[in-house]
Design a protein around this motif. Sequence first.
Motif, PDB file in Angstrom:
ATOM      1  N   GLU A  12      48.397  39.390  36.975  1.00  0.00           N
ATOM      2  CA  GLU A  12      47.459  40.261  37.672  1.00  0.00           C
ATOM      3  C   GLU A  12      48.037  41.612  38.059  1.00  0.00           C
ATOM      4  O   GLU A  12      47.388  42.398  38.757  1.00  0.00           O
ATOM      5  N   VAL A  32      35.925  40.920  37.486  1.00  0.00           N
ATOM      6  CA  VAL A  32      37.032  40.447  36.665  1.00  0.00           C
ATOM      7  C   VAL A  32      36.467  39.720  35.448  1.00  0.00           C
ATOM      8  O   VAL A  32      35.664  38.791  35.575  1.00  0.00           O
ATOM      9  N   PHE A  36      39.258  31.544  32.167  1.00  0.00           N
ATOM     10  CA  PHE A  36      40.033  30.983  33.271  1.00  0.00           C
ATOM     11  C   PHE A  36      40.219  29.471  33.154  1.00  0.00           C
ATOM     12  O   PHE A  36      40.343  28.768  34.159  1.00  0.00           O
ATOM     13  N   ARG A  42      44.112  30.946  36.054  1.00  0.00           N
ATOM     14  CA  ARG A  42      43.483  30.669  37.350  1.00  0.00           C
ATOM     15  C   ARG A  42      44.356  31.138  38.507  1.00  0.00           C
ATOM     16  O   ARG A  42      43.849  31.636  39.510  1.00  0.00           O
ATOM     17  N   LEU A  45      43.978  34.881  38.729  1.00  0.00           N
ATOM     18  CA  LEU A  45      42.670  35.203  39.299  1.00  0.00           C
ATOM     19  C   LEU A  45      42.671  34.956  40.810  1.00  0.00           C
ATOM     20  O   LEU A  45      42.169  35.786  41.583  1.00  0.00           O
ATOM     21  N   GLU A  49      41.967  37.737  43.657  1.00  0.00           N
ATOM     22  CA  GLU A  49      40.835  37.584  44.574  1.00  0.00           C
ATOM     23  C   GLU A  49      41.300  37.526  46.034  1.00  0.00           C
ATOM     24  O   GLU A  49      40.620  38.056  46.926  1.00  0.00           O
ATOM     25  N   HIS A  59      33.862  41.152  45.188  1.00  0.00           N
ATOM     26  CA  HIS A  59      34.320  40.859  43.825  1.00  0.00           C
ATOM     27  C   HIS A  59      33.507  39.727  43.214  1.00  0.00           C
ATOM     28  O   HIS A  59      32.900  38.918  43.916  1.00  0.00           O
ATOM     29  N   GLU A  60      33.500  39.728  41.905  1.00  0.00           N
ATOM     30  CA  GLU A  60      32.869  38.639  41.154  1.00  0.00           C
ATOM     31  C   GLU A  60      33.608  38.481  39.844  1.00  0.00           C
ATOM     32  O   GLU A  60      34.416  39.322  39.461  1.00  0.00           O
ATOM     33  N   ARG A  61      33.355  37.401  39.156  1.00  0.00           N
ATOM     34  CA  ARG A  61      34.015  37.147  37.885  1.00  0.00           C
ATOM     35  C   ARG A  61      32.978  36.943  36.792  1.00  0.00           C
ATOM     36  O   ARG A  61      31.885  36.437  37.039  1.00  0.00           O
ATOM     37  N   GLU A  63      33.149  35.005  33.338  1.00  0.00           N
ATOM     38  CA  GLU A  63      33.980  34.162  32.487  1.00  0.00           C
ATOM     39  C   GLU A  63      33.406  34.142  31.079  1.00  0.00           C
ATOM     40  O   GLU A  63      32.213  33.915  30.881  1.00  0.00           O
TER      41      GLU A  63
END
Length: 207
Positions: A12, A32, A36, A42, A45, A49, A59-61, A63
């Motif tokens: 990261e 992001v 993951f 993970r 991440l 986060e 924030h959000e991801r 995938e």
Amino acid sequence: MTVLIATLGYDEKFQLRAVGRWFGRGLSKVVVVGSFDDDKARRALSSLEDYLDKLGIQHERVEVNPHDMTDIVVKVGKLLASLAGQDVVVNLSGGMRIIIIGVLAAIILREAKVTIEVETEDFAHLATFTSGDLMPVRLTEDHIKVLKAIREGYTTINSIHGYLGMPLSTTWRKVKDLKDQGLVVEDNGRLSLTLKAVVEIELHSFS
């Protein structure tokens, strides 16, 4: 307000540096993009986060499946559509190569207006360009002449017209074409070249 989209892999550090650059410059949200399934991904991440939570940044991801280019392009394309009209920065310094290419493909296919940044592995240089620099252009010899005139320091329509001996109406149309294609920008009546224009001039010398 700025939204940062960042591709993430097993480390990261690039994303933390990107957040640091934009924090205090209107950064409101980080999205992001990555896969993951792996423990290392993970952990990266989770670390990112946790850092964003400490800074109070939303924030959000997203995938994606790294084995399915369509999945990457469609999901990122939908994300870009949801952010239309906002200031968006896309950091492609980390993550899997196929995901990075998928993000670029989505930007091009959606014709999204974003700023793209990529940092070198040794942190010594940050390359920044706009999505407009990736879009194809249609140029005539007259367009190239105008670009070269601007490079030589003729930065107004009247000065370009005088330098090239090109009719004023033609000069105006060519400059408008170049601005529409993201090759020229105007600030306080002065024209300047974008990165895309500089590249086009150099490539044209070999054609």
